[in-house]
Design an enzyme around this catalytic site. Structure first.
Site, PDB file in Angstrom:
ATOM      1  N   ARG A  20       0.879  -1.180   0.000  1.00 34.28           N
ATOM      2  CA  ARG A  20       0.000   0.000   0.000  1.00 34.28           C
ATOM      3  C   ARG A  20       0.905   1.216   0.000  1.00 34.28           C
ATOM      4  O   ARG A  20       1.610   1.495   0.980  1.00 34.28           O
ATOM      5  CB  ARG A  20      -0.888  -0.006   1.243  1.00 34.28           C
ATOM      6  CG  ARG A  20      -1.841   1.186   1.336  1.00 34.28           C
ATOM      7  CD  ARG A  20      -2.979   1.046   0.352  1.00 34.28           C
ATOM      8  NE  ARG A  20      -4.057   1.974   0.626  1.00 34.28           N
ATOM      9  CZ  ARG A  20      -4.370   3.023  -0.137  1.00 34.28           C
ATOM     10  NH1 ARG A  20      -3.653   3.275  -1.217  1.00 34.28           N
ATOM     11  NH2 ARG A  20      -5.383   3.799   0.166  1.00 34.28           N
ATOM     12  N   GLY A  21       0.935   1.938  -1.106  1.00 31.33           N
ATOM     13  CA  GLY A  21       1.888   3.023  -1.299  1.00 31.33           C
ATOM     14  C   GLY A  21       1.886   4.075  -0.216  1.00 31.33           C
ATOM     15  O   GLY A  21       2.938   4.496   0.277  1.00 31.33           O
ATOM     16  N   GLU A  22       0.714   4.505   0.204  1.00 33.04           N
ATOM     17  CA  GLU A  22       0.629   5.569   1.197  1.00 33.04           C
ATOM     18  C   GLU A  22       1.212   5.138   2.541  1.00 33.04           C
ATOM     19  O   GLU A  22       1.667   5.971   3.329  1.00 33.04           O
ATOM     20  CB  GLU A  22      -0.834   5.989   1.379  1.00 33.04           C
ATOM     21  CG  GLU A  22      -1.426   6.645   0.133  1.00 33.04           C
ATOM     22  CD  GLU A  22      -2.909   6.943   0.308  1.00 33.04           C
ATOM     23  OE1 GLU A  22      -3.422   6.730   1.424  1.00 33.04           O
ATOM     24  OE2 GLU A  22      -3.547   7.374  -0.660  1.00 33.04           O
ATOM     25  N   ASP A  23       1.201   3.845   2.814  1.00 23.70           N
ATOM     26  CA  ASP A  23       1.693   3.342   4.107  1.00 23.70           C
ATOM     27  C   ASP A  23       3.209   3.173   4.139  1.00 23.70           C
ATOM     28  O   ASP A  23       3.865   3.526   5.127  1.00 23.70           O
ATOM     29  CB  ASP A  23       1.049   1.992   4.435  1.00 23.70           C
ATOM     30  CG  ASP A  23      -0.416   2.114   4.810  1.00 23.70           C
ATOM     31  OD1 ASP A  23      -0.914   3.249   4.868  1.00 23.70           O
ATOM     32  OD2 ASP A  23      -1.060   1.079   5.030  1.00 23.70           O
ATOM     33  N   THR A  24       3.769   2.589   3.075  1.00 25.81           N
ATOM     34  CA  THR A  24       5.169   2.129   3.199  1.00 25.81           C
ATOM     35  C   THR A  24       6.078   2.480   2.026  1.00 25.81           C
ATOM     36  O   THR A  24       7.254   2.105   2.034  1.00 25.81           O
ATOM     37  CB  THR A  24       5.209   0.589   3.376  1.00 25.81           C
ATOM     38  OG1 THR A  24       4.715  -0.038   2.181  1.00 25.81           O
ATOM     39  CG2 THR A  24       4.385   0.137   4.566  1.00 25.81           C
ATOM     40  N   ARG A  25       5.574   3.186   1.025  1.00 22.98           N
ATOM     41  CA  ARG A  25       6.419   3.466  -0.137  1.00 22.98           C
ATOM     42  C   ARG A  25       7.681   4.237   0.244  1.00 22.98           C
ATOM     43  O   ARG A  25       8.779   3.927  -0.235  1.00 22.98           O
ATOM     44  CB  ARG A  25       5.651   4.266  -1.196  1.00 22.98           C
ATOM     45  CG  ARG A  25       6.487   4.574  -2.445  1.00 22.98           C
ATOM     46  CD  ARG A  25       5.736   5.492  -3.407  1.00 22.98           C
ATOM     47  NE  ARG A  25       4.492   4.912  -3.852  1.00 22.98           N
ATOM     48  CZ  ARG A  25       4.392   4.027  -4.849  1.00 22.98           C
ATOM     49  NH1 ARG A  25       5.477   3.603  -5.460  1.00 22.98           N
ATOM     50  NH2 ARG A  25       3.212   3.564  -5.204  1.00 22.98           N
ATOM     51  N   GLY A  52      -4.906   3.282 -11.663  1.00 23.12           N
ATOM     52  CA  GLY A  52      -6.261   3.549 -12.132  1.00 23.12           C
ATOM     53  C   GLY A  52      -7.244   2.679 -11.381  1.00 23.12           C
ATOM     54  O   GLY A  52      -6.927   2.108 -10.335  1.00 23.12           O
ATOM     55  N   GLU A  86      -4.422  -7.228  -6.807  1.00 29.28           N
ATOM     56  CA  GLU A  86      -3.024  -7.613  -6.986  1.00 29.28           C
ATOM     57  C   GLU A  86      -2.732  -8.890  -6.196  1.00 29.28           C
ATOM     58  O   GLU A  86      -2.053  -9.815  -6.686  1.00 29.28           O
ATOM     59  CB  GLU A  86      -2.142  -6.471  -6.481  1.00 29.28           C
ATOM     60  CG  GLU A  86      -0.715  -6.472  -6.968  1.00 29.28           C
ATOM     61  CD  GLU A  86      -0.034  -5.157  -6.572  1.00 29.28           C
ATOM     62  OE1 GLU A  86      -0.010  -4.243  -7.400  1.00 29.28           O
ATOM     63  OE2 GLU A  86       0.457  -5.049  -5.431  1.00 29.28           O
TER      64      GLU A  86
END
Length: 515
Positions: A20-25, A52, A86
């Site tokens: 999850r990008g917002e959490d751990t990117r 998307g 995913e």
């Protein structure tokens, strides 16, 4: 040396990262990706993909083409429909392509994922009205993934420590599928590997140089490869420099320094302009890295001084392995830890010879006495046992009798020449050409060159030589053992003693003199 690769599915990436990008990117996953890539592990992270409503074709392909998927479960993972889709795709690939899947529980309780509680339960409840059919699939996927073996990172854990563990385990899995080829029949290798493990002290902080020495054909390189395969994943970087003696001629040391740096630094493009500069670069770049370095077939002090001059060149816990025929060379370089490779004992020799001659660990009925004679002549030398066994494979008792009758004493050269004498004239010429001109050359180039001069069965001849263990192919090139090369050149010299350099009358030279 041959690199073993899996052929069942075309992997483009070693690792696919799902998160999850917002959490751990910008923290854990970003740091994990960097650490994996620094270890030479080809890692897919969707930095460049535009998000998307639906998963893009490019992302689906990346999942399918990745050998390992790492799923970073974080607090808000299930709030992303993209992440859930995913996850479903990853688990489908696990079944279809036997892809390995490992979860990371990043500050979340695995039971919450498995039983759909906490933030995971809330996200699924939110989607229940909109995507009722998909929610059922997502729940099953979350439960399946949460039951897999992975890594847990709690609030009190060190992120860097967990990343180190992940990288080490993934590195071992990647290396286990891209190992250097040890031997077709690795008889007697394991106990010798264990002895060298003890000398190396892997895991200890001391930097150790260990010398593996013994006569040609006794298996020094084979043992070094097996050791390298077994421990390479435990280091920050590793390099196996083969054929140092042969490859250091001319300006070869500069090239070897360059290879050493690029291999250990995982593809970093470095240009070494001269040997002195190369020494400086090795010391500067590697003094803080825990590295594994193998220098294979060293025969000159200058090679050691330029490639691994001092223990201080390498970081704590580094291990350097040197293979050589010259024990004095090791003493001169202050190598205190040495392992002498001895010939195979009778049982090991019997097994290795039998595997090559009969494709089983013991001789066939009617061949027992002949086998005993053969292994006596080979004197426990793995190269001689392999070559002689391959030469006599599938032959009748009469041929065995004729082949072994000529031995007067346990002479290794006589053992090796049996295979040469059994070749037809055209294949003999190809063997001599390789011994004199083409060792280390690309296989395709050798075939094209020979066939350009009307040697039509060149490819066939090379396959015959491989089958008889007289040559081998590694990284697209043709190689043969030093003892076999010396034998080939001696044969040429005996045929044409008055021609300088001992090679002018070999098959390839004959072709030139006919034009």
């Amino acid at each position: 040396m041959v690199i073993i690769e899996e052929a069942s599915h075309p992997w483009t990436y070693h690792v696919f990262l799902s998160f999850r990008g917002e959490d751990t990117r910008n923290n854990f996953t970003g740091h994990l990706c960097t650490a994996l890539r620094q270890m030479g592990i080809n890692t897919f992270m969707d930095d460049q993909l535009r998000r998307g409503e639906e998963i893009s074709t490019a992302l689906l392909e990346a999942i399918e083409e990745s050998k390992i998927s790492i799923i970073v479960f974080s607090e808000n993972y299930a709030s992303s429909k993209w992440c859930l889709d995913e996850l479903v795709k990853i688990l489908e690939c696990r079944k279809s392509y036997e892809q390995k899947v490992r979860p990371v529980f990043y500050k979340v309780d695995p039971s919450h994922i498995r039983n759909h509680r906490g933030s995971f339960g809330e996200a699924l409840a939110y989607y229940e009205s909109k995507f009722k059919e998909k929610v059922h699939i997502w729940k099953a996927a979350l439960k399946e993934a949460a039951n897999l073996s992975g890594w847990t990172l709690s609030e009190n854990c060190s992120e860097s420590g967990v990343i180190h563990k992940i990288v080490e385990e993934i590195s071992e899995q990647v290396i286990n599928n891209t190992k250097l080829d040890v031997a077709k029949y690795p008889v007697g290798i394991e106990p010798r590997v264990q002895e060298i493990h003890k000398l190396l002290g892997v895991g200890e902080t001391d930097v150790h140089m260990v010398g593996i020495w013994g006569l040609g054909g006794v298996g020094k390189t084979t043992i070094a490869i097996a050791v390298y395969n077994s421990i390479a994943h435990k280091f920050d970087g590793s390099c196996f420099l083969e054929n140092v003696r042969e490859n250091s001629n001319g300006g070869g040391l500069v090239k070897l320094q360059e290879i050493l740096l690029c291999e250990i630094l995982k593809g970093t493009k470095l240009k070494v302009t001269n040997v002195a500069r190369g020494i400086t670069m090795i010391k500067e770049r590697l003094k803080y890295k825990r590295v594994l370095l193998v220098l294979d077939d060293v025969n000159d002090m200058d090679q050691l001084n330029k490639l691994a001059g001092e223990l201080s060149w390498f970081g704590m816990g580094s291990k350097i392995i040197i293979t050589t025929r010259d024990k004095k060379l090791l003493r001169g370089h202050s190598v205190k830890l040495m392992y002498e490779v001895e010939e195979l004992n009778h049982d090991e020799a019997l097994e290795l010879f039998s595997m090559n001659a009969f494709k089983r660990s013991r001789p066939l009925d009617g061949y027992v006495e002949l086998t005993e004679r053969a292994i006596c002549y080979a004197h426990g030398l793995p190269l001689a046992l392999t070559v002689l066994g391959s030469a006599l494979c599938n032959e009748n008792v009469e041929l065995w009798e004729a082949a072994l009758e000529g031995f007067k004493s346990p002479n290794i050269r006589e053992v090796l020449q049996i295979s040469y004498d059994s070749l037809d004239d055209t294949v003999k010429e190809i063997f001599l050409d390789i011994a004199c001109f083409f060792k280390g050359e690309y296989t395709d180039h050798v075939i094209q060159t020979l066939e350009a001069y009307h040697r039509k069965p060149a490819k066939y001849g090379i396959n015959v030589l491989i089958d008889k263990a007289l040559i081998n192919t590694s990284m697209g090139c043709i190689w043969m053992h030093d003892l076999l090369q010396e034998m080939g050149r001696d044969i040429v010299h005996q045929e044409s003693p008055n021609i300088p350099e001992s090679v002018a009358d070999c098959g390839f030279m004959k072709m030139f003199t006919t034009f």
